[in-house]
Write a protein that holds these residues in place. Structure first.
Motif, PDB file in Angstrom:
ATOM      1  N   MET A 128       0.793  -1.132   0.153  1.00  0.00           N
ATOM      2  CA  MET A 128       0.228  -0.122  -0.006  1.00  0.00           C
ATOM      3  C   MET A 128       0.940   1.203  -0.080  1.00  0.00           C
ATOM      4  O   MET A 128       0.556   2.184  -0.743  1.00  0.00           O
ATOM      5  CB  MET A 128      -0.900   0.147   1.270  1.00  0.00           C
ATOM      6  N   VAL A 129       1.825   1.329   0.793  1.00  0.00           N
ATOM      7  CA  VAL A 129       2.670   2.680   0.938  1.00  0.00           C
ATOM      8  C   VAL A 129       3.509   2.430  -0.294  1.00  0.00           C
ATOM      9  O   VAL A 129       3.796   3.884  -0.865  1.00  0.00           O
ATOM     10  CB  VAL A 129       3.656   2.224   2.172  1.00  0.00           C
ATOM     11  N   ASP A 130       4.033   1.616  -0.959  1.00  0.00           N
ATOM     12  CA  ASP A 130       4.667   1.676  -2.246  1.00  0.00           C
ATOM     13  C   ASP A 130       3.855   2.156  -3.329  1.00  0.00           C
ATOM     14  O   ASP A 130       4.071   2.915  -4.225  1.00  0.00           O
ATOM     15  CB  ASP A 130       5.222   0.133  -2.653  1.00  0.00           C
ATOM     16  N   ASP A 131       2.612   1.683  -3.197  1.00  0.00           N
ATOM     17  CA  ASP A 131       1.532   2.132  -4.542  1.00  0.00           C
ATOM     18  C   ASP A 131       1.328   3.669  -4.207  1.00  0.00           C
ATOM     19  O   ASP A 131       1.134   4.341  -5.228  1.00  0.00           O
ATOM     20  CB  ASP A 131       0.457   1.277  -4.302  1.00  0.00           C
ATOM     21  N   ILE A 132       1.216   3.811  -3.045  1.00  0.00           N
ATOM     22  CA  ILE A 132       0.828   5.506  -2.680  1.00  0.00           C
ATOM     23  C   ILE A 132       2.042   6.324  -3.046  1.00  0.00           C
ATOM     24  O   ILE A 132       1.910   7.228  -3.993  1.00  0.00           O
ATOM     25  CB  ILE A 132       0.254   5.817  -1.271  1.00  0.00           C
ATOM     26  N   LEU A 133       3.034   6.139  -2.716  1.00  0.00           N
ATOM     27  CA  LEU A 133       4.368   6.841  -3.140  1.00  0.00           C
ATOM     28  C   LEU A 133       4.739   6.734  -4.278  1.00  0.00           C
ATOM     29  O   LEU A 133       5.038   7.699  -4.879  1.00  0.00           O
ATOM     30  CB  LEU A 133       5.584   6.362  -2.240  1.00  0.00           C
ATOM     31  N   GLY A 134       4.296   5.532  -4.952  1.00  0.00           N
ATOM     32  CA  GLY A 134       4.625   5.590  -6.607  1.00  0.00           C
ATOM     33  C   GLY A 134       3.666   6.504  -7.562  1.00  0.00           C
ATOM     34  O   GLY A 134       3.868   6.974  -8.385  1.00  0.00           O
ATOM     35  N   ALA A 135       2.306   6.786  -6.797  1.00  0.00           N
ATOM     36  CA  ALA A 135       1.425   7.640  -7.376  1.00  0.00           C
ATOM     37  C   ALA A 135       2.041   9.089  -7.270  1.00  0.00           C
ATOM     38  O   ALA A 135       1.422   9.860  -7.936  1.00  0.00           O
ATOM     39  CB  ALA A 135       0.059   7.268  -6.918  1.00  0.00           C
TER      40      ALA A 135
END
Length: 60
Positions: free
Chosen positions: A53-60
């Motif tokens: 979740m954190v990786d997806d949020i930061l990637g966006a």
């Protein structure tokens, strides 16, 4: 909260259900999000693996 004596924050009463997640961000991120892009990103996040979740949020 923070280093300021008169700091303000947004508050809301929210009922959470199984599978919901709470994402807290600093004002540095939310102040930059003038087009509500982050709200759209969060709607597409799959809850379960918090690291992803954190990786997806930061990637966006």
């Amino acid at each position: 909260m923070g280093v300021l004596d008169d700091a303000e924050c947004d508050m809301a009463d929210v009922k959470l259900a199984a599978g919901d997640a709470v994402v807290m961000v600093s004002d540095g991120l939310s102040d930059m999000d003038v087009s509500d892009h982050m709200q759209d990103v969060l709607k597409g996040i799959r809850v379960g693996d918090s690291r992803r979740m954190v990786d997806d949020i930061l990637g966006a």
